[in-house]
Write an enzyme that holds these catalytic residues in place. Structure first.
Site, short mmCIF file in Angstrom:
data_model
loop_
_atom_site.label_atom_id
_atom_site.label_comp_id
_atom_site.label_asym_id
_atom_site.label_seq_id
_atom_site.Cartn_x
_atom_site.Cartn_y
_atom_site.Cartn_z
N HIS A 71 29.80 -7.91 -16.92
CA HIS A 71 30.94 -7.62 -16.07
C HIS A 71 30.56 -7.52 -14.60
O HIS A 71 29.46 -7.10 -14.27
CB HIS A 71 31.59 -6.29 -16.50
CG HIS A 71 31.97 -6.26 -17.94
ND1 HIS A 71 31.88 -5.13 -18.70
CD2 HIS A 71 32.44 -7.22 -18.77
CE1 HIS A 71 32.28 -5.38 -19.93
NE2 HIS A 71 32.62 -6.65 -20.00
N TYR A 141 27.72 5.80 -15.58
CA TYR A 141 27.74 4.78 -14.53
C TYR A 141 28.25 5.42 -13.24
O TYR A 141 29.32 6.02 -13.23
CB TYR A 141 28.73 3.66 -14.83
CG TYR A 141 28.73 3.05 -16.19
CD1 TYR A 141 28.20 1.78 -16.39
CD2 TYR A 141 29.30 3.70 -17.28
CE1 TYR A 141 28.24 1.17 -17.63
CE2 TYR A 141 29.32 3.11 -18.53
CZ TYR A 141 28.79 1.85 -18.70
OH TYR A 141 28.83 1.25 -19.93
#
Length: 190
Positions: A71, A141
């Site tokens: 991604h 993240y």
């Protein structure tokens, strides 16, 4: 304070992908358990990384062999990601898709686990993905930019032009990730 000793709990290791770094976090262990610093604006600056946290995300992946990715967000919404595995073990991938990069379509992989206390810094213009090497993986993240749905992009892990050899066969992959685009002859990067 006079004579105050400054301790940097973070260090970086360069990779072959410009701007991608392995971040090593010092672990302080005592009879209660352990402590690690995941982010500090001052300590990042001390090791030459300018990063502002915009968003913090968390994922939980149940099954060994699961793949998530690859991604990225297209400009002007590209982002820096700092990825850490806080439970379990993963192999994390940074794929350079910057059109003017000397490492265009090259990748760096890194084992991240709760034991090795490493993070991977994914720079602007790179796609990110990972495969779980244990069951029950928890990933944290840090993102430098907000999520913008219209800018979300991805590349297919099965694409031979990407040339990522996974250590094990994929056991689970989302329908969305399975159907991501393959690189065509017109792809010149971001």
């Amino acid at each position: 304070m006079k004579n105050e000793k400054k301790i940097n709990n973070l260090s970086k290791i360069e990779t072959a992908i410009k701007g991608a770094y392995i971040l090593k976090k010092r672990k302080i262990i005592d009879n209660r358990g352990n402590f690690s610093r995941f982010f500090s604006t001052d300590e990042f600056s001390d090791i030459g990384i300018e990063f502002q946290v915009n968003t913090v995300n968390y994922s939980f992946t149940k099954k060994f062999g699961t793949f998530r990715g690859l991604h990225y967000q297209s400009p002007p919404h590209s982002e820096i990601k700092i990825v850490s595995c806080i439970q379990g073990k993963i192999i994390d991938f940074c794929l350079d898709i910057r059109k003017d990069s000397s490492s265009f379509l090259s990748h760096h992989s890194e084992i991240l686990s709760e034991q090795n206390n490493k993070s991977l810094i994914i720079p602007h213009g790179c796609a990110h993905g990972f495969q779980t090497l244990t069951d029950n993986c928890k990933i944290l993240y840090l993102h430098s930019s907000p999520y913008v749905a219209e800018a979300e992009r991805g590349l297919n892990i099965y694409d031979k032009k990407i040339n990522i050899d996974l250590p094990i066969n994929i056991s689970e992959i989302s329908e969305r990730d399975r159907n991501l685009n393959f690189i065509n002859d017109d792809f010149s990067g971001v």
